[in-house]
Design an enzyme around this catalytic site. Structure first.
Site, PDB file in Angstrom:
ATOM      1  N   ASN A  75       0.875  -1.181   0.000  1.00  0.00           N
ATOM      2  CA  ASN A  75       0.000   0.000   0.000  1.00  0.00           C
ATOM      3  C   ASN A  75       0.911   1.229   0.000  1.00  0.00           C
ATOM      4  O   ASN A  75       1.507   1.546   1.013  1.00  0.00           O
ATOM      5  CB  ASN A  75      -0.885  -0.050   1.257  1.00  0.00           C
ATOM      6  CG  ASN A  75      -1.697   1.220   1.438  1.00  0.00           C
ATOM      7  OD1 ASN A  75      -1.761   2.067   0.547  1.00  0.00           O
ATOM      8  ND2 ASN A  75      -2.316   1.356   2.599  1.00  0.00           N
ATOM      9  N   LYS A 124       0.137   4.242  -0.285  1.00  0.00           N
ATOM     10  CA  LYS A 124      -0.503   5.430   0.330  1.00  0.00           C
ATOM     11  C   LYS A 124      -0.319   6.649  -0.579  1.00  0.00           C
ATOM     12  O   LYS A 124      -0.254   6.501  -1.793  1.00  0.00           O
ATOM     13  CB  LYS A 124       0.025   5.632   1.745  1.00  0.00           C
ATOM     14  CG  LYS A 124      -0.063   4.339   2.571  1.00  0.00           C
ATOM     15  CD  LYS A 124       0.081   4.519   4.043  1.00  0.00           C
ATOM     16  CE  LYS A 124      -0.056   3.168   4.731  1.00  0.00           C
ATOM     17  NZ  LYS A 124      -0.022   3.242   6.180  1.00  0.00           N
ATOM     18  N   HIS A 176      -9.413   1.010   4.794  1.00  0.00           N
ATOM     19  CA  HIS A 176      -8.145   1.187   5.506  1.00  0.00           C
ATOM     20  C   HIS A 176      -8.361   2.124   6.700  1.00  0.00           C
ATOM     21  O   HIS A 176      -9.172   3.052   6.625  1.00  0.00           O
ATOM     22  CB  HIS A 176      -7.088   1.767   4.550  1.00  0.00           C
ATOM     23  CG  HIS A 176      -5.731   1.769   5.150  1.00  0.00           C
ATOM     24  ND1 HIS A 176      -5.295   2.754   6.016  1.00  0.00           N
ATOM     25  CD2 HIS A 176      -4.711   0.880   5.056  1.00  0.00           C
ATOM     26  CE1 HIS A 176      -4.064   2.469   6.406  1.00  0.00           C
ATOM     27  NE2 HIS A 176      -3.682   1.337   5.846  1.00  0.00           N
ATOM     28  N   GLU A 224      -6.778   4.527   7.775  1.00  0.00           N
ATOM     29  CA  GLU A 224      -6.602   5.960   7.487  1.00  0.00           C
ATOM     30  C   GLU A 224      -7.848   6.534   6.816  1.00  0.00           C
ATOM     31  O   GLU A 224      -8.189   7.701   7.021  1.00  0.00           O
ATOM     32  CB  GLU A 224      -5.336   6.151   6.629  1.00  0.00           C
ATOM     33  CG  GLU A 224      -4.074   5.971   7.475  1.00  0.00           C
ATOM     34  CD  GLU A 224      -2.874   5.424   6.721  1.00  0.00           C
ATOM     35  OE1 GLU A 224      -2.853   5.485   5.478  1.00  0.00           O
ATOM     36  OE2 GLU A 224      -1.954   4.909   7.395  1.00  0.00           O
ATOM     37  N   GLU A 258      -5.364  -5.194  10.567  1.00  0.00           N
ATOM     38  CA  GLU A 258      -4.366  -4.148  10.765  1.00  0.00           C
ATOM     39  C   GLU A 258      -4.645  -3.392  12.065  1.00  0.00           C
ATOM     40  O   GLU A 258      -5.463  -2.462  12.080  1.00  0.00           O
ATOM     41  CB  GLU A 258      -4.413  -3.158   9.599  1.00  0.00           C
ATOM     42  CG  GLU A 258      -4.076  -3.766   8.263  1.00  0.00           C
ATOM     43  CD  GLU A 258      -3.447  -2.725   7.343  1.00  0.00           C
ATOM     44  OE1 GLU A 258      -2.301  -2.925   6.933  1.00  0.00           O
ATOM     45  OE2 GLU A 258      -4.089  -1.699   7.067  1.00  0.00           O
ATOM     46  N   GLY A 314       2.369   2.198  10.697  1.00  0.00           N
ATOM     47  CA  GLY A 314       3.282   3.325  10.533  1.00  0.00           C
ATOM     48  C   GLY A 314       3.991   3.732  11.807  1.00  0.00           C
ATOM     49  O   GLY A 314       4.625   4.780  11.874  1.00  0.00           O
ATOM     50  N   SER A 325       3.394  -2.233  10.270  1.00  0.00           N
ATOM     51  CA  SER A 325       4.843  -2.267  10.491  1.00  0.00           C
ATOM     52  C   SER A 325       5.457  -3.636  10.203  1.00  0.00           C
ATOM     53  O   SER A 325       6.421  -4.037  10.848  1.00  0.00           O
ATOM     54  CB  SER A 325       5.194  -1.800  11.914  1.00  0.00           C
ATOM     55  OG  SER A 325       4.768  -0.456  12.116  1.00  0.00           O
TER      56      SER A 325
END
Ligand code: PGA
Length: 255
Positions: free
Chosen positions: A13, A15, A98, A100, A170, A176, A216
């Site tokens: 991904n 991003k 996701h 985010e 996730e 991150g 991560s």
């Protein structure tokens, strides 16, 4: 079921990183790094870089995915992209829900369900993301929450639809942050997701669904995470932009 019958899927991904030209250059570096992969490899660049990445990926083992997809076929949805638009380009996967998107753009379990539906109806494989935040983990509600997120995301999905679905677990606190879930934590939740799928669709169908871990994952920790019986692949952010690291993760998944 023998986990080896489920082919591992490693998805990058990217991003909001890489212009089209930068994305093409990254593909030039990634292609040799993942050559001979023993797993499915997917990269998900920003929308505007999709044509350049598809061009580079043609004839290779890398499939291309989008980072999001809208639930309507067309209409007054400024700034959104429909599933058919992606399918026509040659895109085969779409990340949906996701964290985010949920955190910054108001994505809910209901819209995740609608977006996943649209993706599957257009023939795309939906990578549906679920995950708890740190407060939820500390409150001990992780499993309940993941079950709810997964259940709502899959509302109306048939066993046949599940052939085009990947669930990505996730944990938000691991994305991150450099703070990876332990292999045991990842396995515990991925196993709980599979148990839910078995309740909803039967064990045979559940055994056929790929469940990824994301948060991560990197060249050092990938092998241990991917060795867990219910972890069938990874959704990789930061490390997917580093060809050597991504290549190492792909290798770890292929053994
Ligand atoms: P990360 O991101 O690997 O950089 O933690 C994972 C993701 O957001 O899918």
């Amino acid at each position: 079921m023998d986990k080896n019958k489920r082919r591992a899927v490693i998805a990058g991904n990217w991003k909001m990183n890489k212009t089209p030209a930068e994305a093409a250059a990254l593909m030039d570096a990634l292609l040799p790094a993942v050559a001979g992969a023993g797993c499915d490899v997917v990269v998900c660049p920003p929308f505007v870089a999709l044509p350049a990445v598809l061009d580079k990926a043609r004839g290779s083992a890398i499939a291309v995915g989008a980072q999001n997809v809208h639930f309507e076929k067309s209409g007054a949805y400024t700034g959104e992209i429909a599933a058919d638009m992606l399918a026509e380009l040659g895109v085969r996967y779409a990340i949906v829900g996701h964290s985010e998107r949920r955190q910054y753009f108001g994505e809910t379990d209901e819209t995740v369900n609608k977006r996943a539906r649209a993706a599957v109806d257009a023939g795309l494989c939906a990578i549906i993301c679920v995950g708890e935040n740190l407060a939820q983990r500390e409150q001990g509600v992780t499993e309940d929450l993941i079950r709810l997120q997964t259940r709502v995301a899959l509302g109306g999905f048939t066993a046949e639809d599940l052939k085009k679905v990947i669930i990505a677990y996730e944990p938000v606190w691991a994305i991150g942050t450099g703070r990876t879930a332990t292999a045991a934590q990842a396995e515990e939740v991925c196993a709980a997701i599979r148990m839910l799928l078995a309740e909803l669709y039967g064990q045979k169908v559940a055994d056929g669904v790929s469940i990824q871990y994301g948060g991560s994952m990197n060249a050092e920790n990938a092998a241990e995470l991917l060795a867990q019986p219910n972890v069938d692949g990874g959704l990789i952010g930061g490390a997917s932009l580093k060809p050597a690291d991504f290549g190492a993760i792909v290798k770890a998944a292929g053994v």
